[in-house]
Motif scaffolding. Structure first.
Motif, mmCIF file in Angstrom:
data_model
loop_
_atom_site.group_PDB
_atom_site.id
_atom_site.type_symbol
_atom_site.label_atom_id
_atom_site.label_comp_id
_atom_site.label_asym_id
_atom_site.label_seq_id
_atom_site.Cartn_x
_atom_site.Cartn_y
_atom_site.Cartn_z
ATOM 1 N N TYR A 323 85.016 -1.234 -15.389
ATOM 2 C CA TYR A 323 84.237 -2.278 -16.069
ATOM 3 C C TYR A 323 84.649 -3.668 -15.565
ATOM 4 N N GLU A 387 75.156 -4.270 -16.293
ATOM 5 C CA GLU A 387 74.379 -3.042 -16.124
ATOM 6 C C GLU A 387 73.900 -2.858 -14.686
ATOM 7 N N LEU A 390 76.835 -0.621 -13.323
ATOM 8 C CA LEU A 390 77.459 0.445 -14.101
ATOM 9 C C LEU A 390 76.480 1.540 -14.492
ATOM 10 N N GLN A 391 77.039 2.717 -14.572
ATOM 11 C CA GLN A 391 76.270 3.860 -15.074
ATOM 12 C C GLN A 391 77.164 4.609 -16.052
ATOM 13 N N LYS A 392 76.610 4.935 -17.218
ATOM 14 C CA LYS A 392 77.390 5.604 -18.245
ATOM 15 C C LYS A 392 77.724 7.028 -17.818
ATOM 16 N N SER A 402 83.384 5.797 -23.753
ATOM 17 C CA SER A 402 83.294 4.458 -23.173
ATOM 18 C C SER A 402 83.454 4.473 -21.653
ATOM 19 N N TRP A 404 82.813 4.593 -17.723
ATOM 20 C CA TRP A 404 81.733 4.101 -16.884
ATOM 21 C C TRP A 404 81.939 4.564 -15.457
#
Length: 484
Positions: A323, A387, A390-392, A402, A404
């Protein structure tokens, strides 16, 4: 007598030259076909990068040809296809001097060692624990307003000198001393940048010929830097000659122990590393901490990540700070440390989109503008959105909800660290330093802007060779109630 007359007449000539140039320009029918005119460039010189970004935004090919100075046409591009062309497809036409490939081969070998990575970790952590943290802690107790841009520049300068030379300039002492070497580099960068941005190059060329003004100060700065480098090299050679084995892992020791005895070559290599690492990480971190102050929800998420990773070894900690990595990438999208870079065409060429390049023309790719192009980043390009990167991760028994996954962009769309054969050798080292600074500082302190106009004041963007905040970045430091 002749010298005295020249000293009187030359300054007058230099003052009148821009006026005479514009009179000539406006009377020249050919120059009127060039849009925008040099006068428009001159009028926008204080905000040249935002102004050029707006023009590129309206260009179908994100590529334009301007005439920043008389008889010198230059290409400016924010087109990823053009970046790929000059960095890969037709790389030989935009390469540097002949020694560049050899220098890069040598440097690449030196960077690809675990011992160097460990050395960098040690240097960074020592500078953090022994200098930066005590200064920030003192500022919290005394309520001092710090110029965080200056503090970070000092931190970066100490780090890169230790890594490159094995020399500690002690620039981040509590007294914030004026180090002669640091000032020489600052002067060198400033006056070199003024050359690059000169509307009329003939002005600095005359100054250089007569050894006056900024050109005299540039010559002095370069001389001081090279003299200092030579002194350090001689001392390092003596030190290495007295040892049975190499126990120093700074870059200079590595080069010399590998048999590279050409002093000018070694000086150029080491100075280039200092120039590359001196202002880039500090510029990136300066804008990052300001953007973080405007986005407290992102700061909270970074803190969560820092606390989760705090028990890991240094390298593992920063490697897994996904993150935080994304937030740094997003910050550098908007404020790349090197906002523009220029190559010179060896031969005639044609760029993707049809722009014709003549031999000797300068071709500039423009990371600052590219980070603001709607065609690349969408209509919300001005927003600080992680975003984009990032990709969950899917939830399972081994992953926290949480978690990523970082999703990067190709280096031709995001050429903050250059691209292709010229990809920045220090990229991983830079991220290691930046993420370690972020982790250590944010874990313990809150950095709050202290502009006279208030926390929501928009800093004025200023460009030398790197992007800076005009007048510095005043902050107040507050200790967090709970830290690890």
């Amino acid at each position: 007598m002749l010298l005295l007359q020249m000293q009187v007449l030359v300054p007058i000539f230099l003052l009148l030259l821009p006026l005479l140039f514009f009179v000539f320009l406006n009377s020249n029918s050919k120059s009127k076909s060039k849009v925008p005119k040099s006068f428009a460039i001159f009028a926008n010189r204080k905000r040249l990068h935002p102004w050029l970004s707006d023009i590129l935004q309206d260009s179908p090919s994100a590529t334009i040809v301007l005439r920043p100075s008389y008889a010198a046409y230059q290409v400016f591009s924010g087109n990823p296809a053009v970046v790929q062309h000059i960095f890969k497809t037709n790389f030989p036409n935009y390469t540097k001097k002949a020694t560049f490939p050899f220098q890069r081969q040598v440097s690449s070998h030196k960077f690809n060692t675990k011992s160097l990575r460990k050395f960098v970790e040690t240097v960074v952590d020592t500078e953090l624990s022994d200098r930066l943290i005590p200064i920030l802690s003192s500022a919290t107790k005394q309520g001092t307003v710090l110029d965080f841009q200056d503090i970070l520049q000092r931190f970066a300068f100490d780090n890169i000198c230790k890594i490159a030379f094995g020399f500690d300039p002690a620039y981040l002492f509590p007294s914030l001393p004026q180090a002669k070497l640091a000032l020489a580099f600052e002067d060198g960068v400033r006056y070199s940048s003024e050359r690059f941005d000169a509307l009329l190059p003939v002005i600095w060329k005359i100054k250089k010929l007569l050894n006056i003004g900024s050109e005299k100060r540039l010559r002095i700065a370069v001389s001081e830097i090279r003299e200092f480098a030579m002194k350090i090299i001689n001392e390092k050679k003596q030190e290495l000659g007295e040892k049975q084995s190499l126990d120093s892992v700074d870059l200079l020791s590595r080069f010399l122990s590998s048999g590279h005895s050409d002093e000018n070559f070694v000086i150029d290599i080491v100075i280039s590393f200092i120039l590359a690492g001196r202002d880039t990480t500090s510029a990136a971190l300066t804008w990052f901490f300001w953007l973080l102050s405007k986005n407290p929800e992102i700061e909270s998420e970074i803190l969560k990540e820092i606390y989760e990773k705090s028990e890991a070894p240094i390298y593992d900690e920063v490697k897994d700070m996904v993150y935080t990595h994304a937030s740094l990438c997003e910050s550098m999208r908007l404020y790349p440390p090197v906002p523009i870079d220029t190559k010179e065409a060896v031969n005639d060429d044609e760029l993707p989109g049809g722009t014709v390049v003549k031999k000797g023309m300068r071709v500039s790719y423009f990371p600052y503008a590219m980070g603001r192009l709607e065609t690349l980043w969408g209509s919300e390009w001005a927003e600080f959105k992680l975003e984009r990167w990032l990709q969950k991760e899917e939830e399972n028994s081994n992953l926290k909800s949480s978690s990523w996954k970082f999703v990067g962009r190709d280096s031709y769309t995001y050429p903050v660290f250059q691209a292709g054969p010229r990809i920045c050798l220090g990229k991983d080292m830079a991220f290691l330093q930046m993420k370690r600074v972020v982790a250590v500082v944010l874990r313990r302190f809150k950095v709050m802007p202290a502009f006279e106009q208030g926390v929501h004041h928009e800093p004025e963007y200023m460009y030398y060779l790197t992007s800076k905040m005009k007048g510095g970045f005043p902050v107040k430091i507050m200790e967090r109630d709970h830290h690890l």
